[in-house]
Design an enzyme around this catalytic site. Structure first.
Site, short mmCIF file in Angstrom:
data_model
loop_
_atom_site.label_atom_id
_atom_site.label_comp_id
_atom_site.label_asym_id
_atom_site.label_seq_id
_atom_site.Cartn_x
_atom_site.Cartn_y
_atom_site.Cartn_z
N LYS A 54 82.29 6.50 83.45
CA LYS A 54 81.59 5.82 84.56
C LYS A 54 82.53 5.68 85.76
O LYS A 54 82.12 5.90 86.90
CB LYS A 54 81.10 4.44 84.10
N GLN A 98 80.30 -3.83 79.85
CA GLN A 98 80.15 -2.83 78.80
C GLN A 98 79.83 -3.53 77.47
O GLN A 98 80.54 -4.44 77.05
CB GLN A 98 81.45 -2.01 78.68
N ASP A 121 73.02 -2.35 85.71
CA ASP A 121 72.49 -1.91 84.40
C ASP A 121 71.01 -2.27 84.26
O ASP A 121 70.32 -1.77 83.38
CB ASP A 121 73.27 -2.61 83.28
#
Ligand code: NAP
Length: 308
Positions: A54, A98, A121
């Site tokens: 990422k 994460q 997200d």
């Protein structure tokens, strides 16, 4: 029948290029460089690999990218404090925590602490609620990536029967809502669904997100259906690799050289034989997820500069 490929690598590259152009324009017109920061707790090898990918993708798109690394033993309040600092930092437009978080940390509480405008997200309850209500908001990257993959291959969605295998908050449920938004007639199936194969075989669009390597066999697939394989698994056992890939020399060689072979939730040979379209693993949904993360970050920065 041999299925056509839903090529996530090429589609994601095209989206990343579009995002890169958007970054240049935003910097030129508003003096704003989109910033993405990932919060990584602990040293889980798969999480570390995802975070590296990422970070690299954000830098390649011209964004600033950072990682807040916290030790495995961090408390919930340590993680909440890191999120709160990022919420207040005007250089950070996108925050991603994460997952999974260490045992004992309330994941919902951490996700709810992220400013919904920076929640790239799309997991915050406000964004999940906006998706449910059909209001604009940040879309979760993996399901949004699946829809983009289907649309960019011109797979017809309007009026089609879609079956989503899996009902998780991060994939299955938002996936079903996004397909509903595309005017599909949607069924969500899960571990308690009776006659799962028969339910799946009604689908024109079949999304596999159950987390079981090769579980979706040929009988689950209506001939000619579009199948998107969200699952991702690393196989290390030769017997397992043979069971899914037969005597595919390339896979056995890869197992010998790298010690593992990736596969999805769909049986690769049977899926390719039955489906009209299929997304490969790797090279399907994975790259699309990262591309949508970058798109969400750019859009978060654009919203910010419009408000400034
Ligand atoms: P999850 O939270 O474990 O959810 C799995 C879902 O599948 C659950 O709803 C479960 O049903 C259902 N399920 C499990 N076994 C089943 C069975 N035998 N028959 C029918 N349904 C079954 O997983 P997730 O986070 O949604 O992820 C799913 C897969 O996608 C995993 O392989 C994950 O690694 C992968 N993934 C990939 C990406 C990407 O970017 N490529 C992103 C996210 C996830 P119940 O609810 O009844 O337990």
């Amino acid at each position: 029948m041999t299925a056509r490929r839903l090529d996530g690598t090429a589609t994601a590259a095209a989206i990343r290029e579009e995002v890169g152009r958007g970054v240049v324009v935003l910097r030129r017109d508003a003096g704003v460089t989109p910033g993405l920061t990932v919060v990584l707790v602990g040293e889980h090898p798969a999480s570390m690999a995802y975070v590296r990918a990422k970070e690299k993708a954000a830098r390649e798109a011209g964004m600033t990218s950072g990682v807040v690394r916290l030790p495995d033993r961090s408390s919930e309040s340590d993680i909440l404090a890191a999120v709160s600092r990022l919420n207040a930092d005007p250089r950070v437009h996108g925050i991603l925590v994460q997952l999974p978080l260490p045992p004992g940390v309330d994941t919902h509480r951490v996700l709810e602490a992220i400013d919904p405008a920076k929640d790239v997200d799309g997991f915050h309850p406000i964004n999940a609620g906006r998706l449910l209500l059909g209001l604009p908001g940040v879309l979760p990257c993996t399901p949004a990536g699946v829809v983009a993959l289907l649309r960019r291959h011109a797979v017809a969605l309007d009026g089609k029967r879609a079956v989503v295998l899996g009902r998780s908050n991060i994939v299955g449920k938002p996936m079903a809502l996004l397909l509903l938004r595309e005017n599909c007639t949607v069924t969500i199936a899960h571990s308690r669904t009776e006659n799962l194969a028969a339910v799946a075989a009604e689908a024109d669009i079949l999304i596999a997100a159950i987390g079981r390597p090769g579980f979706v066999r040929g009988a689950f697939i209506k001939p000619g259906a579009a199948v998107v394989d969200v699952g991702i698994h690393s196989l290390t056992d030769e017997a397992e690799v043979r069971a899914l890939f037969g005597a595919d020399d390339a896979k056995l060689r890869a197992l010998g050289e790298k010690g593992s072979v990736l596969c999805g939730d769909v049986h690769p040979r049977e899926g390719t034989e039955r489906a009209g379209w299929i997304s490969p693993v790797p090279g399907g949904v994975g790259p699309m997820t990262i591309a949508m993360l970058l798109k969400n970050t750019l859009e978060a920065a654009q919203r910010c500069s419009a408000l400034a």
